[in-house]
Design an enzyme around this catalytic site. Structure first.
Site, short mmCIF file in Angstrom:
data_model
loop_
_atom_site.label_atom_id
_atom_site.label_comp_id
_atom_site.label_asym_id
_atom_site.label_seq_id
_atom_site.Cartn_x
_atom_site.Cartn_y
_atom_site.Cartn_z
N TYR A 95 0.87 -1.18 0.00
CA TYR A 95 0.00 0.00 0.00
C TYR A 95 0.91 1.23 0.00
CZ TYR A 95 -4.06 2.72 1.65
OH TYR A 95 -5.05 3.64 1.79
N ARG A 147 -6.76 10.16 -10.46
CA ARG A 147 -6.00 10.87 -9.40
C ARG A 147 -5.49 9.81 -8.44
NH1 ARG A 147 -6.00 10.16 -4.47
NH2 ARG A 147 -7.80 11.14 -3.54
N LYS A 165 -5.80 -1.80 -2.20
CA LYS A 165 -6.88 -1.58 -1.23
C LYS A 165 -7.56 -2.92 -0.89
CE LYS A 165 -7.11 3.06 -0.99
NZ LYS A 165 -7.21 3.93 0.18
N GLU A 236 -12.64 4.75 -5.72
CA GLU A 236 -11.30 5.08 -5.26
C GLU A 236 -10.57 5.98 -6.26
OE1 GLU A 236 -10.11 3.88 -2.22
OE2 GLU A 236 -8.58 5.40 -2.56
N ASP A 237 -10.01 7.05 -5.79
CA ASP A 237 -9.11 7.91 -6.56
C ASP A 237 -9.70 8.38 -7.89
OD1 ASP A 237 -7.55 7.55 -4.39
OD2 ASP A 237 -5.85 6.65 -5.41
N ASP A 259 -14.06 6.37 -0.96
CA ASP A 259 -13.05 6.24 0.09
C ASP A 259 -12.33 7.56 0.36
OD1 ASP A 259 -11.45 4.77 1.85
OD2 ASP A 259 -9.92 4.48 0.32
N ASP A 260 -12.04 8.30 -0.70
CA ASP A 260 -11.26 9.54 -0.54
C ASP A 260 -12.08 10.63 0.13
OD1 ASP A 260 -8.82 8.66 -2.01
OD2 ASP A 260 -10.38 8.27 -3.48
N ASN A 408 -0.58 11.61 0.15
CA ASN A 408 0.18 10.39 -0.18
C ASN A 408 0.71 10.49 -1.59
OD1 ASN A 408 -0.50 8.99 2.25
ND2 ASN A 408 -2.53 8.70 1.43
N1 LIG Z 1 -4.37 10.02 4.30
C1 LIG Z 1 -5.37 9.52 3.62
O1 LIG Z 1 -6.02 8.54 4.05
C2 LIG Z 1 -5.76 10.13 2.33
C3 LIG Z 1 -4.96 11.01 1.68
N2 LIG Z 1 -5.35 11.54 0.48
C4 LIG Z 1 -4.39 12.40 -0.19
O2 LIG Z 1 -4.90 13.70 -0.28
C5 LIG Z 1 -4.34 14.32 -1.41
C6 LIG Z 1 -5.42 15.11 -2.12
O3 LIG Z 1 -6.42 14.30 -2.67
P1 LIG Z 1 -7.62 14.99 -3.49
O4 LIG Z 1 -8.35 15.92 -2.61
O5 LIG Z 1 -8.46 13.95 -4.10
O6 LIG Z 1 -6.79 15.72 -4.63
P2 LIG Z 1 -7.06 16.99 -5.52
O7 LIG Z 1 -5.99 17.05 -6.50
O8 LIG Z 1 -8.48 17.00 -5.97
O9 LIG Z 1 -6.91 18.20 -4.50
C7 LIG Z 1 -5.73 18.85 -4.19
C8 LIG Z 1 -6.11 20.20 -3.62
O10 LIG Z 1 -4.93 20.82 -3.13
C9 LIG Z 1 -4.93 22.17 -3.54
N3 LIG Z 1 -3.58 22.71 -3.56
C10 LIG Z 1 -2.65 22.62 -4.53
N4 LIG Z 1 -1.58 23.34 -4.21
C11 LIG Z 1 -1.83 23.88 -3.01
C12 LIG Z 1 -1.11 24.75 -2.15
N5 LIG Z 1 0.10 25.18 -2.48
N6 LIG Z 1 -1.67 25.12 -0.98
C13 LIG Z 1 -2.90 24.67 -0.64
N7 LIG Z 1 -3.63 23.87 -1.42
C14 LIG Z 1 -3.10 23.48 -2.59
C15 LIG Z 1 -5.60 22.14 -4.91
O11 LIG Z 1 -6.09 23.42 -5.29
C16 LIG Z 1 -6.73 21.16 -4.64
O12 LIG Z 1 -7.82 21.83 -4.04
C17 LIG Z 1 -3.67 13.22 -2.23
O13 LIG Z 1 -2.27 13.29 -2.05
C18 LIG Z 1 -4.17 11.96 -1.62
O14 LIG Z 1 -3.21 10.93 -1.68
C19 LIG Z 1 -6.55 11.27 -0.08
C20 LIG Z 1 -7.39 10.37 0.51
C21 LIG Z 1 -7.03 9.69 1.74
C1 LIG Z 2 -5.11 6.80 0.99
C2 LIG Z 2 -5.85 7.20 -0.17
O1 LIG Z 2 -6.95 6.74 -0.41
C3 LIG Z 2 -5.28 8.18 -1.04
O2 LIG Z 2 -4.22 8.71 -0.73
O3 LIG Z 2 -5.89 8.46 -2.06
MG LIG Z 3 -7.54 7.12 -2.39
#
Ligand SMILES: NC(=O)C1=CN([C@@H]2O[C@H](COP(=O)(O)OP(=O)(O)OC[C@H]3O[C@@H](n4cnc5c(N)ncnc54)[C@H](O)[C@@H]3O)[C@@H](O)[C@H]2O)C=CC1
Ligand SMILES: CC(=O)C(=O)O
Ligand SMILES: [Mg+2]
Length: 565
Positions: A95, A147, A165, A236-237, A259-260, A408
């Site tokens: 993962y 994504r 997953k 997912e993603d 999930d996200d 991530n």
């Molecule tokens: N820890 C966890 O369980 C999870 C982590 N994630 C992570 O969250 C991240 C984002 O996922 P999504 O929301 O789907 O992606 P996304 O690409 O839709 O959103 C990214 C956001 O960050 C903003 N952004 C870009 N540059 C920025 C900056 N300099 N300052 C502030 N904001 C900025 C963008 O405008 C956008 O709103 C990914 O890296 C994903 O891996 C997602 C789901 C679960």
């Molecule tokens: C953990 C997860 O779902 C993500 O980073 O998109």
């Molecule tokens: Mg995800």
């Protein structure tokens, strides 16, 4: 017992039934494989010790990933046994972060097809294609590859994340590997590197958009409903512009969740509740917090909406709760002046409407200085966004700042555990999306909690399926979030631990499942037989949940002349 028509060498080449040297003498005789495997017999435990040593000896995480995939292609039971027994050490391999590297290279790494690929060329035939998958399916993880983690559009290569997953569904949630289905909706890719790569295995076209895209998703959902009407679908993603729209369209009709958006929201709420226990002793203190959220995509919007819901549930009005959030995206602070036209940004509107005390587009540092947040969240995909200055400022404002760089894989994390510990002298309550080690600084240990939706989705999925509810409600998600901090001891809170250790994932998933079933029952979503179990109390529930969990042991293999369903 695995009745099947296959015998002889076919059994050894079938990863579901293969045991290698683990076949007993009588099985070898019965299945016609005597002499087709070396003579010595090894138990699964002995095999696991040997293969574990080989895997550990590999230096590159991606080599470890490939080694495990090869094992899975030969002998699924042994693969899951290894992951089950060494989950803490192997989660970062199967993962995040390593699965991110695997997805980047997926077209090169693929050895043996696994799961289902629905491509734009297949449109019109999804319904019949579903029948090419011969097994019954209880859970599907589906991505359109748009994504993948914070790595962007990886097209068909996103299959790696659906598989990763589901490996956690099996290892952590006790799902039977025969009944999980990883899927990629190959609607194309806009990634020029993939489009120009002659060895890219996905459809080498630009992504379908608009009505064509949604018709594709609809055809897939209808096909699943027709073939496996009770299956759970985990989205997912999917990129933000589609993620929320798809979820809203299907969530009241189909057993599904994103999930996200929802899994992440639940795990962050669990972490915040954990931090409240750590700081104040009670989760109700969530109402005293001020959040700065960097990132307004599917994850950011999902988390903010869910935390908002929890604040309201704990006594604030909706308006009061909105004012506690400062949401920043690539264009800076989101305020009432922002035009939020993208359907994916719909959940932001309440937060934006209530934010007119600071200039539109204000920088992270300006926002922190003015808003004095207690919690800093990162779902921005921007490595290093939480700079030394930002973290130091959080440390000045708060005795115990709550710092959550959730993006991530590790290469996208807003800061490392070391950054957070150094800037706050180890005082931070820290939680990251991908794993880091604890940091010791000036005799104090800062716990590097991992705040990842893997704490939620296996148990949520298990609970949803076992409850026999037809949908996943907000109350079921809130129950999942509350279950996780309930698994920690006061001593753990004192030391800054806000998530239980991942090696307890089976117990965590079982407990999450119990709480999800109870919540579904409270809302009247469960049939009589489940209501009856719930009425008997937690012990009966526990027995029910654990009794369904798959344990990766070899089961006696018999040869049968009738074909399997
Ligand atoms: N820890 C966890 O369980 C999870 C982590 N994630 C992570 O969250 C991240 C984002 O996922 P999504 O929301 O789907 O992606 P996304 O690409 O839709 O959103 C990214 C956001 O960050 C903003 N952004 C870009 N540059 C920025 C900056 N300099 N300052 C502030 N904001 C900025 C963008 O405008 C956008 O709103 C990914 O890296 C994903 O891996 C997602 C789901 C679960
Ligand atoms: C953990 C997860 O779902 C993500 O980073 O998109
Ligand atoms: Mg995800």
């Amino acid at each position: 017992m695995h009745p099947d028509t296959s015998r002889g060498i076919e059994v050894l080449h079938n990863p579901i039934y293969n045991k290698g040297t683990g076949f007993s003498a009588s099985e070898r005789e019965r299945l016609g494989i005597r002499g087709l495997v070396p003579p010595r017999f090894f138990t699964i435990g002995q095999q696991a010790v040997k293969i574990w040593a080989q895997n550990k000896a590999l230096k590159r995480p991606l080599d470890r990933w490939s080694h495990l995939q090869d094992l899975k292609d030969r002998n699924e039971t042994l693969f899951y046994r290894l992951v089950h027994d060494h989950i803490e050490e192997l989660a970062p391999v199967i993962y995040t972060p390593t699965v991110g590297d695997a997805c980047l290279e997926y077209s090169k790494l693929l050895r043996r097809a696994r799961g289902m690929y629905f491509s734009r060329e297949d449109r019109g035939d999804f319904n019949s294609m579903m029948f090419n998958w011969k097994r019954n399916v209880s859970v599907i993880v589906v991505t359109d590859g748009s994504r993948i983690l914070g790595l962007g559009d990886l097209g068909m290569n996103g299959m790696g994340i659906s598989q990763g997953k589901l490996d956690l569904y099996v290892a952590g949630g006790g799902f039977d590997p025969q009944h999980v289905l990883p899927v990629v909706l190959d609607v194309g890719t806009n990634n020029p590197d993939l489009l120009n790569d002659p060895y890219y295995l996905g459809s080498p076209h630009k992504r379908l958009e608009g009505e064509e895209y949604y018709a594709f998703v609809e055809e897939f959902i209808r096909g699943v409903r027709n073939r496996w009407p009770n299956a759970l679908i985990q989205f997912e993603d999917f990129q933000t512009k589609h993620a929320n729209k798809i979820l809203q369209h299907y969530r009241d009709e189909v057993l599904c969740f994103n999930d996200d958006i929802q899994g992440t929201a639940a795990v962050v709420l669990a972490g915040v509740y954990g931090a409240m226990k750590c700081l104040h002793g009670h989760r109700k203190d969530i109402v005293k917090q001020t959040f700065v959220m960097c990132g307004a995509g599917s994850a950011g919007c999902g988390i903010a909406s869910f935390l908002h819901q929890a604040m309201v549930a704990n006594g604030l009005t909706a308006e009061e709760a909105y004012k506690r959030f400062y949401i920043i995206d690539a264009n800076g602070l989101v305020t009432a002046e922002r035009a939020l036209d993208d359907p994916g940004q719909e959940p932001l509107k309440g937060f934006a409407r209530n934010r007119n005390d600071m200039p539109e587009g204000a920088s992270l540092m300006d926002v922190i200085k003015k808003a004095k947040p207690t919690v800093l969240l990162g779902v921005s995909t921007v490595k290093g966004l939480f700079s030394k200055e930002v973290l130091e400022e959080m440390g000045k404002i708060n005795e115990r700042p709550i710092i959550m760089p959730l993006s991530n894989p590790t290469s996208r994390a807003e800061c490392t555990a070391e950054d957070a510990a150094n800037a706050t002298d180890g005082r931070a309550i820290f939680s990251s999306g991908s794993p880091f080690s604890d940091v010791e600084i000036n005799g104090r240990v800062m716990k590097a909690n991992q705040g990842n939706n893997f704490y939620v989705f296996p148990g949520l999925g298990l609970g949803a399926l076992l409850s026999k509810s037809s949908v996943i409600s907000d109350a079921m998600l809130q129950a999942a979030a509350m279950a996780i901090p309930a698994m920690l001891t006061p001593e753990q809170y004192t030391e800054g631990t806000i998530f239980p250790r991942i090696d307890r994932i089976r117990d965590i998933s079982a407990y999450v499942a119990i709480k999800v079933i109870e919540a579904a029952a409270r809302e009247g979503r469960v049939p009589e037989d489940i209501r009856h179990i719930v009425a008997q109390g937690e012990e009966a529930m526990s027995e029910y949940v654990y009794s369904t969990m798959y344990v990766p042991n070899y089961r006696p293999t018999v040869f049968s002349c009738s074909s399997r369903k």
